[in-house]
Design an enzyme around this catalytic site. Structure first.
Site, PDB file in Angstrom:
ATOM      1  N   HIS A  61       0.814  -1.211   0.000  1.00  0.00           N
ATOM      2  CA  HIS A  61       0.000   0.000   0.000  1.00  0.00           C
ATOM      3  C   HIS A  61       0.848   1.260   0.000  1.00  0.00           C
ATOM      4  O   HIS A  61       1.956   1.272   0.520  1.00  0.00           O
ATOM      5  CB  HIS A  61      -0.889   0.034   1.248  1.00  0.00           C
ATOM      6  N   LYS A  71       6.045   6.271   7.122  1.00  0.00           N
ATOM      7  CA  LYS A  71       5.512   5.437   8.203  1.00  0.00           C
ATOM      8  C   LYS A  71       6.632   4.971   9.118  1.00  0.00           C
ATOM      9  O   LYS A  71       7.689   4.547   8.655  1.00  0.00           O
ATOM     10  CB  LYS A  71       4.798   4.205   7.632  1.00  0.00           C
ATOM     11  N   TYR A 130       1.787   1.772  13.592  1.00  0.00           N
ATOM     12  CA  TYR A 130       2.625   2.678  12.816  1.00  0.00           C
ATOM     13  C   TYR A 130       2.099   4.097  12.866  1.00  0.00           C
ATOM     14  O   TYR A 130       0.913   4.352  12.949  1.00  0.00           O
ATOM     15  CB  TYR A 130       2.820   2.197  11.378  1.00  0.00           C
ATOM     16  N   ASP A 166      -6.692  -6.374  -1.667  1.00  0.00           N
ATOM     17  CA  ASP A 166      -5.283  -6.513  -2.029  1.00  0.00           C
ATOM     18  C   ASP A 166      -5.080  -7.461  -3.214  1.00  0.00           C
ATOM     19  O   ASP A 166      -4.156  -7.276  -4.003  1.00  0.00           O
ATOM     20  CB  ASP A 166      -4.456  -6.974  -0.828  1.00  0.00           C
TER      21      ASP A 166
END
Length: 181
Positions: A61, A71, A130, A166
């Site tokens: 992603h 991130k 995250y 996904d």
């Protein structure tokens, strides 16, 4: 904390100082001064937390610029292989892949800069947290199919659990022209 640049330019492995005894442990997971001294001057604006069963693949992603996200990833329970792909066209490591073990034992964190696709495979039941440098922006959300043959990622497991979303992501070659990094 120690900061180490990995094989992909600007990808940083952060090893915290962990103070433990028979009661448990204490560690800093973010310290603005330490990060700034290491050249990481980003501002975090959103925190995320996910839980995954063993054998789950999440990703790959990213958000396209101008809504790209950096991130700071860590595993608070269990273990994962964290996987990133450099999508920055002017980077010397463009289209290269890195895979890093993050778990609740090593307590390492990975800073994934803006312009990278990010995903992971859970080696065991896990929880991943995250911090992000930009807010979620649905219209800028993109991804790359986890089993893109051009990237040849070794996810280390057979028959992973992958979401429908996904599974339907495009291959990198099909979206390369619209990347803004």
């Amino acid at each position: 904390m120690t900061f180490k640049e990995l094989e992909l330019k600007d990808l940083i492995l952060i090893t915290p100082n962990v103070f433990g005894d028979d009661r448990g442990f204490f560690m800093e997971t973010y310290n603005k001064d330490a990060f700034y001294k290491a050249g990481l001057t980003m501002e975090f604006v959103q925190d995320n937390h996910s839980k995954s069963a063993a054998g789950v693949v999440r990703g790959l992603h990213f958000q396209n610029a101008p809504y790209a996200q950096g991130k700071l990833v860590r595993t608070t329970k269990g273990s994962i292989w964290d996987v990133v792909v450099d999508l920055r066209k002017n980077s010397p490591t463009y289209k290269q892949v890195a895979k890093v073990l993050l778990d609740d034992k090593n307590k390492c964190m990975l800073y994934v800069p803006e312009g990278f696709a990010h995903g992971f495979v859970s080696i065991e039941d896990c929880e991943v947290q995250y911090k992000c440098t930009n807010l979620y922006h649905k219209a800028s959300e993109l991804g790359i199919k986890w089993d893109d043959k051009d990237l040849s990622i070794d996810w280390t497991i057979k028959n992973p659990l992958v979401s429908t979303k996904d599974q339907e992501l495009p291959y990198l070659r099909d979206i390369e022209s619209i990347l803004n990094f």
